[in-house]
Design an enzyme around this catalytic site. Sequence first.
Site, PDB file in Angstrom:
ATOM      1  N   ASP A  47     -13.000 -19.297   4.581  1.00 42.79           N
ATOM      2  CA  ASP A  47     -12.528 -20.474   5.317  1.00 42.79           C
ATOM      3  C   ASP A  47     -11.939 -21.456   4.298  1.00 42.79           C
ATOM      4  OD1 ASP A  47     -14.628 -21.666   3.991  1.00 42.79           O
ATOM      5  OD2 ASP A  47     -15.506 -22.575   5.778  1.00 42.79           O
ATOM      6  N   LYS A  79     -10.792 -14.374  10.213  1.00 45.32           N
ATOM      7  CA  LYS A  79     -11.944 -15.125   9.691  1.00 45.32           C
ATOM      8  C   LYS A  79     -13.072 -15.171  10.712  1.00 45.32           C
ATOM      9  CE  LYS A  79     -13.689 -18.968   9.848  1.00 45.32           C
ATOM     10  NZ  LYS A  79     -13.841 -20.360  10.216  1.00 45.32           N
TER      11      LYS A  79
END
Length: 212
Positions: free
Chosen positions: A138, A120
């Site tokens: 996220d 991420k």
Amino acid sequence: MVIQNKRKLLNRLAKAYPNPSTELLFTSPYELVVAVMLSAQCTDKKVNQVTPALFKRYPDFQSLAKAKLSELQTLIKPINYYLTKSKHLIAAAKVITEQFGGKIPETREALMKCPGIGQKTANVVLGELGHAKTFPVDTHVFRVSRRLGLASGKTVQEVEEELMQEFDAKYWHNLHHWLILHGRRVCKAPRPLCRECSLAEICPSYLIFVED
Ligand code: SF4
């Protein structure tokens, strides 16, 4: 999601959040990497409170690589998981200075060689710097996209793949930020503000939450 609703979704998000961008404050690629690493499991607001002093003390990867651990820990103490993040910041700065000549790697694989930089974080950095089209997932993107029926995957990787298949790459950057902003302000966990939501009409979860 049928194409008509997809257009409606994008139009409404664009109207609700006309300036989709990160709320992290940074003035250079170095500052972006550090801020994104600090933001894992922590609010952007808290990160923005500590980074001015941090960037003044350590203005680049070279100085951060030589940082004294205890001093760095003190500087970022308000950040969640500051003990681990301090170690990761120094280690990542060392990798970037020693293996990549002080330049931020431009591929996800290379970036993820840095301690503390997972998929991420790498996606956010590469996307913000324009090195690659990415769709970072996220906690907000994961939750909101599933509630909206844009994805059904049970893992971040599955949801990321679904979103990238569902939407043309030209929308990824903005949609990523729109979903984050919508998740923070309206589609909150655990209780979304469905009655105030501009997407209620096209959201399959609306009735679930308002009748709950
Ligand atoms: S209607 Fe409710 S669940 Fe659906 S996107 Fe809006 S806030 Fe989230």
